[in-house]
Design a protein around this motif. Sequence first.
Motif, PDB file in Angstrom:
ATOM      1  N   VAL A  84      29.332  41.909  25.613  1.00  0.00           N
ATOM      2  CA  VAL A  84      30.567  42.687  25.586  1.00  0.00           C
ATOM      3  C   VAL A  84      30.691  43.481  26.873  1.00  0.00           C
ATOM      4  N   GLY A  85      31.817  43.326  27.553  1.00  0.00           N
ATOM      5  CA  GLY A  85      32.058  44.051  28.790  1.00  0.00           C
ATOM      6  C   GLY A  85      33.281  44.931  28.676  1.00  0.00           C
ATOM      7  N   ASN A  86      33.844  45.260  29.808  1.00  0.00           N
ATOM      8  CA  ASN A  86      35.012  46.144  29.831  1.00  0.00           C
ATOM      9  C   ASN A  86      36.198  45.572  29.079  1.00  0.00           C
ATOM     10  N   SER A  87      36.367  44.250  29.113  1.00  0.00           N
ATOM     11  CA  SER A  87      37.516  43.630  28.463  1.00  0.00           C
ATOM     12  C   SER A  87      37.513  43.895  26.970  1.00  0.00           C
ATOM     13  N   GLU A  88      36.319  43.780  26.325  1.00  0.00           N
ATOM     14  CA  GLU A  88      36.253  43.990  24.879  1.00  0.00           C
ATOM     15  C   GLU A  88      36.542  45.441  24.518  1.00  0.00           C
ATOM     16  N   TYR A  89      36.063  46.362  25.334  1.00  0.00           N
ATOM     17  CA  TYR A  89      36.345  47.765  25.057  1.00  0.00           C
ATOM     18  C   TYR A  89      37.821  48.087  25.288  1.00  0.00           C
ATOM     19  N   LEU A  90      38.418  47.380  26.232  1.00  0.00           N
ATOM     20  CA  LEU A  90      39.860  47.551  26.403  1.00  0.00           C
ATOM     21  C   LEU A  90      40.611  47.120  25.154  1.00  0.00           C
ATOM     22  N   ILE A  91      40.113  46.059  24.519  1.00  0.00           N
ATOM     23  CA  ILE A  91      40.737  45.617  23.263  1.00  0.00           C
ATOM     24  C   ILE A  91      40.600  46.693  22.202  1.00  0.00           C
ATOM     25  N   LEU A  92      39.411  47.261  22.080  1.00  0.00           N
ATOM     26  CA  LEU A  92      39.185  48.336  21.117  1.00  0.00           C
ATOM     27  C   LEU A  92      40.116  49.515  21.380  1.00  0.00           C
ATOM     28  N   LEU A  93      40.220  49.883  22.645  1.00  0.00           N
ATOM     29  CA  LEU A  93      41.117  50.973  23.010  1.00  0.00           C
ATOM     30  C   LEU A  93      42.568  50.632  22.710  1.00  0.00           C
ATOM     31  N   THR A  94      42.936  49.378  22.964  1.00  0.00           N
ATOM     32  CA  THR A  94      44.315  48.949  22.716  1.00  0.00           C
ATOM     33  C   THR A  94      44.653  49.031  21.234  1.00  0.00           C
ATOM     34  N   VAL A  95      43.714  48.588  20.374  1.00  0.00           N
ATOM     35  CA  VAL A  95      43.949  48.659  18.928  1.00  0.00           C
ATOM     36  C   VAL A  95      44.115  50.105  18.495  1.00  0.00           C
ATOM     37  N   SER A  96      43.248  50.991  18.985  1.00  0.00           N
ATOM     38  CA  SER A  96      43.350  52.405  18.621  1.00  0.00           C
ATOM     39  C   SER A  96      44.650  53.009  19.140  1.00  0.00           C
ATOM     40  N   GLU A  97      44.977  52.679  20.399  1.00  0.00           N
ATOM     41  CA  GLU A  97      46.208  53.208  20.984  1.00  0.00           C
ATOM     42  C   GLU A  97      47.430  52.724  20.228  1.00  0.00           C
ATOM     43  N   ARG A  98      47.396  51.447  19.820  1.00  0.00           N
ATOM     44  CA  ARG A  98      48.522  50.885  19.069  1.00  0.00           C
ATOM     45  C   ARG A  98      48.689  51.593  17.734  1.00  0.00           C
ATOM     46  N   THR A  99      47.569  51.904  17.072  1.00  0.00           N
ATOM     47  CA  THR A  99      47.626  52.615  15.798  1.00  0.00           C
ATOM     48  C   THR A  99      48.267  53.987  15.965  1.00  0.00           C
ATOM     49  N   ILE A 100      47.780  54.732  16.989  1.00  0.00           N
ATOM     50  CA  ILE A 100      48.343  56.057  17.234  1.00  0.00           C
ATOM     51  C   ILE A 100      49.804  55.969  17.633  1.00  0.00           C
ATOM     52  N   GLN A 101      50.137  54.959  18.461  1.00  0.00           N
ATOM     53  CA  GLN A 101      51.517  54.801  18.905  1.00  0.00           C
ATOM     54  C   GLN A 101      52.441  54.526  17.728  1.00  0.00           C
ATOM     55  N   ASP A 102      51.988  53.681  16.785  1.00  0.00           N
ATOM     56  CA  ASP A 102      52.802  53.402  15.598  1.00  0.00           C
ATOM     57  C   ASP A 102      53.027  54.664  14.786  1.00  0.00           C
ATOM     58  N   MET A 103      51.974  55.487  14.662  1.00  0.00           N
ATOM     59  CA  MET A 103      52.114  56.736  13.913  1.00  0.00           C
ATOM     60  C   MET A 103      53.085  57.680  14.606  1.00  0.00           C
ATOM     61  N   ILE A 104      53.013  57.726  15.948  1.00  0.00           N
ATOM     62  CA  ILE A 104      53.934  58.591  16.699  1.00  0.00           C
ATOM     63  C   ILE A 104      55.370  58.121  16.523  1.00  0.00           C
ATOM     64  N   ILE A 105      55.580  56.794  16.681  1.00  0.00           N
ATOM     65  CA  ILE A 105      56.934  56.236  16.531  1.00  0.00           C
ATOM     66  C   ILE A 105      57.474  56.493  15.140  1.00  0.00           C
ATOM     67  N   GLU A 106      56.607  56.339  14.143  1.00  0.00           N
ATOM     68  CA  GLU A 106      57.030  56.570  12.760  1.00  0.00           C
ATOM     69  C   GLU A 106      57.521  58.003  12.576  1.00  0.00           C
ATOM     70  N   ARG A 107      56.823  58.952  13.161  1.00  0.00           N
ATOM     71  CA  ARG A 107      57.212  60.353  13.019  1.00  0.00           C
ATOM     72  C   ARG A 107      58.433  60.696  13.866  1.00  0.00           C
ATOM     73  N   ILE A 108      58.533  60.069  15.048  1.00  0.00           N
ATOM     74  CA  ILE A 108      59.735  60.265  15.865  1.00  0.00           C
ATOM     75  C   ILE A 108      60.964  59.754  15.120  1.00  0.00           C
ATOM     76  N   ASN A 109      60.825  58.574  14.499  1.00  0.00           N
ATOM     77  CA  ASN A 109      61.937  58.013  13.722  1.00  0.00           C
ATOM     78  C   ASN A 109      62.297  58.914  12.550  1.00  0.00           C
ATOM     79  N   LYS A 110      61.273  59.514  11.926  1.00  0.00           N
ATOM     80  CA  LYS A 110      61.548  60.413  10.803  1.00  0.00           C
ATOM     81  C   LYS A 110      62.290  61.655  11.283  1.00  0.00           C
ATOM     82  N   ILE A 111      61.887  62.188  12.467  1.00  0.00           N
ATOM     83  CA  ILE A 111      62.607  63.339  13.027  1.00  0.00           C
ATOM     84  C   ILE A 111      64.060  62.975  13.304  1.00  0.00           C
ATOM     85  N   GLU A 112      64.277  61.781  13.879  1.00  0.00           N
ATOM     86  CA  GLU A 112      65.647  61.343  14.154  1.00  0.00           C
ATOM     87  C   GLU A 112      66.429  61.171  12.860  1.00  0.00           C
ATOM     88  N   GLU A 113      65.744  60.664  11.825  1.00  0.00           N
ATOM     89  CA  GLU A 113      66.415  60.501  10.524  1.00  0.00           C
ATOM     90  C   GLU A 113      66.813  61.851   9.949  1.00  0.00           C
TER      91      GLU A 113
END
Length: 406
Positions: A143-172
Amino acid sequence: MSLYDSFLCEEQFQCSICLDVFTNPASTPCGHSFCMQCITKYWNGAKVFKCPLCKKSFEKRPDLQINRTLREITDQYKSMKNGVVKNKSGRKGTGGHGSPSSHLFDELKKKLCHPVRKTHQTFSRKYFSKLKYNLEEFSDFRVGNSEYLILLTVSERTIQDMIIERINKIEEINMSVTELELAVDRETAGSVSLFSSLVCFIERSQAELVEAMEISRKVAQRHAESMTRQLEQEIEQLKKRQSELSKLAQSDDHLYCVKTFPILSSPPPTKDWYKVSVNSDLGTESIYMSILAQVEKFAKELKNITEKVDVTLDSSTAHPRLVLSSDLKSVRCGDRHQLVPDNPERFEKVVCVIGREPISSGKHYWEVDVTGKTDWDLGVVKYSVSRKGKIEYTPDNGFWFLSLRD
């Protein structure tokens, strides 16, 4: 099967404008990313600058910069998609217990199984077994940098979805407040107009009543004075005749009495006052009838207001191709599917959107403008109708509507 297939799909690195993998991605203030060239062309010539994805408006055109982190991840994704990453020696490394691959597996297990929200729990159950199989299959993969980038991407995507969900709720929430303010303005304007017209009519009618009664009083007074004068004149004539008869009765000249009596015996010409009286009609009946009609009209309009249904479209039910106006009062069909949350209320196959205001009984009336439309359906549905999959939209399934085709 490569490791990146377990975590990522091309859609995560796809620009929603050109539908291709990002090239020089730039992020808008609302958190969505697009190709720099795509978003630049999209805003060129526009009067209002909106996010193509969530439709959030910006007061002025945002000064976008290339998202370097996302660009690096995208480039890494492209390289991983084109071939498996190898170590410096050009061969796959070995990894046993406690190796980086084992550590990566543990970290991903924590990330994917962490109960952030229901959708992520579903994601973890769906992909955990496949992820475990892939990691075991490639247990000798260093496992090198590429695999850790994947791990970071999955975590970032999770947080991003949560942020978008809350932004949409604020707009609603903000949209709901805006809709409430518009409803208050409309209701205030309507009620003020309704009551003002009634008050003006009553004040005008009151003035007319006073004027009519005053005119009737003056007419009756003049009539009474005229009749009084006539009666006084007749009384004067009758008194004169009475005096002449009294003198004749006292006269000793019998011959004069005989000649004069026939003339004086008949009363002087007078009017028959038996059916004469002062008119007591005040002339207000027509005014009262007019007031009654106006009050009945007011009551009808007031009833219509209480029964009025002002439909506001529910964006959470709208099919992905439907584009709703900012005030949620109108809808049109777009050329392609929009990127919207796949919530349970949303219609998946039937291109449909329903209103927020439910009705349970009574008679209701709507006016809908379909000018220039050659293809539309309009009606009511049961709230319990199926929203997913192919639906036969018939009354038996809870659909009642009119249609037009060409």
